[in-house]
Design a protein around this motif. Structure first.
Motif, short mmCIF file in Angstrom:
data_model
loop_
_atom_site.label_atom_id
_atom_site.label_comp_id
_atom_site.label_asym_id
_atom_site.label_seq_id
_atom_site.Cartn_x
_atom_site.Cartn_y
_atom_site.Cartn_z
N THR A 160 38.26 22.33 96.31
CA THR A 160 37.56 22.57 94.88
C THR A 160 36.66 21.47 94.83
OG1 THR A 160 39.13 23.92 93.92
CG2 THR A 160 37.62 22.78 92.44
N ARG A 161 36.76 20.37 94.91
CA ARG A 161 35.86 19.18 94.58
C ARG A 161 35.05 18.91 95.88
NH1 ARG A 161 40.37 19.69 92.21
NH2 ARG A 161 40.55 18.61 89.96
N TRP A 162 35.24 19.11 96.95
CA TRP A 162 34.19 19.13 98.10
C TRP A 162 33.19 20.20 97.90
CZ3 TRP A 162 32.86 15.97 102.05
CH2 TRP A 162 32.06 16.70 102.92
N THR A 163 33.64 21.44 97.42
CA THR A 163 32.53 22.57 97.50
C THR A 163 31.63 21.87 96.25
OG1 THR A 163 34.04 23.97 96.27
CG2 THR A 163 33.74 24.47 98.65
N LEU A 164 32.13 21.78 95.07
CA LEU A 164 31.55 21.28 93.89
C LEU A 164 30.37 20.29 94.36
CD1 LEU A 164 34.21 21.59 91.27
CD2 LEU A 164 32.49 23.20 91.28
#
Length: 254
Positions: A160-164
């Motif tokens: 989630t945080r990587w893609t954001l």
């Protein structure tokens, strides 16, 4: 030449499953793109590249009277593609971004605002714990400790945080050589809609500081395998909306 069906403040997110045996979009690509496609050794990688860039061209043609094969692109300082100003002078406000991974292609399109998109497979992280220190900011590291040992929960949290973060950097037009993911801290917006970004001790580039004050950031999932994220610029107080557009998987012609 007017752009159609892209209201101010709206992003269209086009999603398409990828097949491994369809190369019908080859003729739509430029000579340089065709040459690059032929250099892929694995057929699955070639099919992903062809279908991703073919979808991009067909999506753009849905918003302007340009044939899919007639689009011309240029690359920014850090590789972000844009429409060639000499070939498409009246369409410079038509902004887009492309992302693809095993099994899925994503194309984001907006009008008069920079946009970034990222899509990844959740199971691409086989050992999330090893990557967490290089991906998560200080505040996120604290939240990571609460996730526990469940692999699926770890994959979801980290991806989630990587893609954001990828979507933000792509929207701003920066690369990971300029900003490390662990310099960015993500947290849910106060209203529970979307995400906000803050920084660690390192001072970020000016463009990213400006984006953090007004930018829009959102993410979600496609089925149980893929995670996507969208980022775009916006004016103070402006409302941004997004619309998912699902495309069927390509079917090879017999």
């Amino acid at each position: 030449m007017a752009c159609t069906d892209l209201a101010p403040g709206r992003i269209d997110l086009h999603l398409m499953p990828v097949t491994t045996d369809c190369e019908d979009d080859l003729a739509l690509l430029s000579y340089a793109e065709q040459a690059r496609a032929r250099r892929f050794r694995r057929p699955v990688d070639r099919a992903l590249y062809l279908q991703a860039h073919g979808l991009l061209r067909r999506v753009l043609s849905g918003h302007a009277a340009v044939a899919p094969a007639q689009w011309h692109f240029v690359a920014g300082p850090w590789g972000k593609p844009a429409l060639c100003p000499q070939r498409h002078p009246a369409l410079q406000d038509l902004r887009f971004n492309l992302s693809h991974c095993a099994g899925l292609v994503a194309v984001a399109v907006a009008w008069a605002r920079e946009v970034g998109v990222d899509v990844e497979r959740l199971d691409a992280l086989s050992q999330p714990g090893e990557l967490a220190p290089s991906v998560l900011g200080r505040r996120e590291q604290h939240d990571w400790q609460q996730v526990g040992s469940d692999l699926r929960a770890q994959q979801h949290f980290l991806m989630t945080r990587w893609t954001l973060k990828e979507a933000v950097l792509k929207a701003v037009g920066l690369g990971l050589t300029q900003v490390s993911p662990d310099q960015l801290d993500l947290h849910l917006a106060d209203d529970g809609r979307g995400w906000r970004i803050s920084f660690g001790a390192t001072r970020p580039p000016a463009a990213l500081q400006e984006w953090s004050r007004h930018g829009w950031l959102h993410g979600g999932e496609v089925g149980d395998r893929h995670r996507w994220a969208l980022a775009c610029g916006r004016q103070p107080g402006e409302t941004v909306s997004w619309r998912p557009v699902h495309h069927p998987a390509p079917i090879p012609r017999s």
